[in-house]
Design a protein around this motif. Structure first.
Motif, PDB file in Angstrom:
ATOM      1  N   TYR A  63       0.843  -1.194   0.000  1.00 15.98           N
ATOM      2  CA  TYR A  63       0.000   0.000   0.000  1.00 15.98           C
ATOM      3  C   TYR A  63       0.880   1.247   0.000  1.00 15.98           C
ATOM      4  O   TYR A  63       1.800   1.359   0.806  1.00 15.98           O
ATOM      5  CB  TYR A  63      -0.907  -0.043   1.228  1.00 15.98           C
ATOM      6  CG  TYR A  63      -1.815   1.140   1.385  1.00 15.98           C
ATOM      7  CD1 TYR A  63      -2.843   1.364   0.480  1.00 15.98           C
ATOM      8  CD2 TYR A  63      -1.646   2.023   2.433  1.00 15.98           C
ATOM      9  CE1 TYR A  63      -3.688   2.442   0.620  1.00 15.98           C
ATOM     10  CE2 TYR A  63      -2.483   3.108   2.587  1.00 15.98           C
ATOM     11  CZ  TYR A  63      -3.501   3.306   1.682  1.00 15.98           C
ATOM     12  OH  TYR A  63      -4.343   4.387   1.811  1.00 15.98           O
ATOM     13  N   GLU A  64       0.601   2.161  -0.872  1.00 15.40           N
ATOM     14  CA  GLU A  64       1.347   3.400  -1.004  1.00 15.40           C
ATOM     15  C   GLU A  64       2.858   3.176  -1.128  1.00 15.40           C
ATOM     16  O   GLU A  64       3.664   3.943  -0.621  1.00 15.40           O
ATOM     17  CB  GLU A  64       1.031   4.346   0.156  1.00 15.40           C
ATOM     18  CG  GLU A  64      -0.393   4.841   0.136  1.00 15.40           C
ATOM     19  CD  GLU A  64      -0.697   5.863   1.212  1.00 15.40           C
ATOM     20  OE1 GLU A  64       0.113   6.023   2.152  1.00 15.40           O
ATOM     21  OE2 GLU A  64      -1.758   6.497   1.124  1.00 15.40           O
ATOM     22  N   ARG A  65       3.215   2.092  -1.780  1.00 16.82           N
ATOM     23  CA  ARG A  65       4.610   1.744  -2.084  1.00 16.82           C
ATOM     24  C   ARG A  65       5.510   1.539  -0.869  1.00 16.82           C
ATOM     25  O   ARG A  65       6.714   1.516  -0.983  1.00 16.82           O
ATOM     26  CB  ARG A  65       5.241   2.781  -3.002  1.00 16.82           C
ATOM     27  CG  ARG A  65       4.547   2.894  -4.325  1.00 16.82           C
ATOM     28  CD  ARG A  65       5.203   3.938  -5.174  1.00 16.82           C
ATOM     29  NE  ARG A  65       4.435   4.140  -6.369  1.00 16.82           N
ATOM     30  CZ  ARG A  65       4.943   4.146  -7.571  1.00 16.82           C
ATOM     31  NH1 ARG A  65       6.224   3.958  -7.739  1.00 16.82           N
ATOM     32  NH2 ARG A  65       4.178   4.351  -8.615  1.00 16.82           N
ATOM     33  N   LYS A  66       4.903   1.378   0.341  1.00 14.72           N
ATOM     34  CA  LYS A  66       5.764   1.167   1.494  1.00 14.72           C
ATOM     35  C   LYS A  66       5.184   0.270   2.586  1.00 14.72           C
ATOM     36  O   LYS A  66       5.915  -0.196   3.435  1.00 14.72           O
ATOM     37  CB  LYS A  66       6.204   2.497   2.101  1.00 14.72           C
ATOM     38  CG  LYS A  66       5.086   3.401   2.559  1.00 14.72           C
ATOM     39  CD  LYS A  66       5.658   4.728   3.053  1.00 14.72           C
ATOM     40  CE  LYS A  66       4.543   5.730   3.314  1.00 14.72           C
ATOM     41  NZ  LYS A  66       5.074   7.000   3.777  1.00 14.72           N
TER      42      LYS A  66
END
Length: 107
Positions: A19-22
């Motif tokens: 999620y959200e690249r992190k």
């Protein structure tokens, strides 16, 4: 453990479950696994209902309930936070203890 890794972790990693690249979506991945185990136990003991303690403020209730419905649509679902008049965690603990005592006495 092998089932969890093979059937859940690897497929989630393949689709990039971040999620959200992190944020790894470990909790959201665990809910269907827990729900499947609950459905399996319900079948084993002949139960006609399962329950979850999701507060209704997030997606966990959806993850649990969709898994319950997908695996056994005939199961009734008890969702105390949504169905009872619970205003917070202390209230939930008090209410749950009272319900348990009433249930235990009726047996």
């Amino acid at each position: 453990q092998e089932e969890f890794v093979k059937d859940y972790v690897f497929p989630w990693l393949r689709v990039g479950a971040i999620y959200e690249r992190k944020y790894l979506l470990g909790t959201s991945m665990a809910r269907p696994v827990i729900a499947k185990a609950m459905v399996d136990v319900a079948k084993e003991v002949g139960a006609d209902a399962v329950a979850h303690g999701c507060t209704g403020k997030g997606n966990d209730q959806v993850r649990f309930e969709l898994t319950f419905f997908a695996l056994n649509p005939k199961l009734n679902i008890v969702a105390p936070w949504r169905e009872w008049d619970i205003t917070g965690r202390e209230d939930c603990l008090k209410h749950t203890l009272c319900e348990f005592v009433l249930f235990y006495r009726s047996q």
